[in-house]
Write an enzyme that holds these catalytic residues in place. Structure first.
Site, short mmCIF file in Angstrom:
data_model
loop_
_atom_site.label_atom_id
_atom_site.label_comp_id
_atom_site.label_asym_id
_atom_site.label_seq_id
_atom_site.Cartn_x
_atom_site.Cartn_y
_atom_site.Cartn_z
CG ASP A 240 69.23 -29.33 37.34
OD1 ASP A 240 69.98 -30.26 36.99
OD2 ASP A 240 68.65 -28.59 36.51
CD GLU B 34 67.66 -27.07 32.94
OE1 GLU B 34 68.20 -26.26 33.72
OE2 GLU B 34 68.33 -27.81 32.19
CG HIS C 299 76.08 -30.06 30.29
ND1 HIS C 299 75.59 -28.98 29.58
CD2 HIS C 299 75.17 -30.31 31.24
CE1 HIS C 299 74.42 -28.61 30.11
NE2 HIS C 299 74.16 -29.39 31.13
#
Ligand SMILES: [Zn+2]
Length: 329
Positions: free
Chosen positions: A215, A192, A301
């Site tokens: 998500d 992904e 992230h």
């Protein structure tokens, strides 16, 4: 759920190297579905019979990482990104390769943080020469962040909560669903983070009537954060739009109705950056109505992503409610 998250986030699975996480999830759900397959790309697809409508859920197994591009004479590894990585977040971080080799990220001298590009960074695996480094790692190998899970009580911190929290939601929903009213295709997707690749082929193979991705999403609830409506602890986020998708109105209405009816806390999500597997699913064949149930997450992230367990629980309940609602389109 906390323990499941701890185990899911401890496994290194950068994009393209999802074998270990797939094996773990496979063992976790094998008793809770009618059929379990792995497709050519490596997506894990759990099927559970329930009704006429084909409902696909997608949670991606992969996480962001770094890929070795060259090894210099002193044994330092030069690398590129696998997925969205910000160079200024990398200095002094620890990474681990799937074969167990660990390393720390160092940087060449820069006068200004803006000059800190990926080219200025390297991975130090403790090797004194190129020959020694090559006994441990080769060009083309991919590493992920290496940090332990941190339990803060109601909130938890870990690397790869994007998207192991989505995997946890789907695993838990499969375990809890008692009377599915639709044919369920619970897909744990690959790649992904490098362009929604696994979801694309999985959806092509399944041909679902409706697709829902699970998500993480960003939040606007920290000091001087971007002006985003999503907050930690305020419930599951029903996506309205991101860069990859405008949620199909029927899907948004369905999820909102089910949240209201079941007293599940929810919030609407508009995200001006990023995309999810739903963006790929909606473009399958002649088009598939698609949407996303998101879990708000801080420090996206980075090696220290944070979520609130209330939001996780709300997302599980909303997924189960969708599985148990006879969907007609
Ligand atoms: Zn994600």
């Amino acid at each position: 759920m906390k323990d499941l998250l701890r185990r899911l986030t401890s496994i290194p699975a950068p994009s393209g190297r999802e074998e270990q996480i797939r094996a773990f999830i496979q063992a976790e759900i094998k008793d809770y579905c009618d059929d379990l397959t792995v497709d050519t790309m490596g997506n894990l697809i759990a099927f559970k019979r329930g009704g006429k409508t084909k409902l696909q859920f997608a949670a991606h197994m992969d996480e962001i990482g770094v890929i070795v591009t060259a090894i210099d004479e002193q044994g330092f590894l030069r690398f590129g990104n696998v997925g969205g990585i910000r160079p200024h977040q990398l200095y002094a971080q620890r990474v681990r390769f799937p074969n167990g080799t660990a390393g720390v990220i160092g940087a060449e001298k820069v006068d200004d943080l803006k000059q800190l590009t990926l080219e200025k960074l390297y991975i130090d695996i403790g090797a004194a020469s190129a020959a020694e480094a090559k006994t441990k790692v080769n060009v083309g190998e991919i590493a992920a962040f290496d940090y332990p899970f941190v339990d803060l009580g109601q909130r938890v911190v870990a690397k790869a909560l994007d998207d192991r929290v989505g995997c946890a939601v789907l695993i838990e929903a499969l375990k809890r669903v008692t009377k599915p009213q639709n044919d369920l295709y619970c897909t744990f997707t690959v790649q992904e983070e490098v362009g929604l690749r696994g979801a694309k082929t999985a959806a092509f193979g399944i041909e679902p009537d409706l697709g829902i991705a699970l998500d993480v999403t960003g939040t606007g609830d920290t000091p001087e954060a971007p002006k985003l409506a999503m907050k930690l602890g305020q419930g599951a986020a029903i996506k309205v739009k991101d860069v990859s998708l405008i949620t199909h109105p029927q899907v948004k209405e369905l999820l909102t109705m089910l949240a209201e009816k079941n007293g599940i806390p929810y919030q609407f999500e508009v995200l001006p950056f990023g995309g999810t597997d739903a963006g790929a699913i909606q473009l399958t064949k002649a088009g598939i109505p698609a949407g996303v149930i998101s879990i708000p997450c801080r420090y996206l992230h980075s090696p220290s992503e944070m979520i609130d367990l209330n939001d996780l629980e709300a997302a599980v309940r909303l997924v189960v409610a969708t599985m148990e609602h006879p969907i007609t389109l």
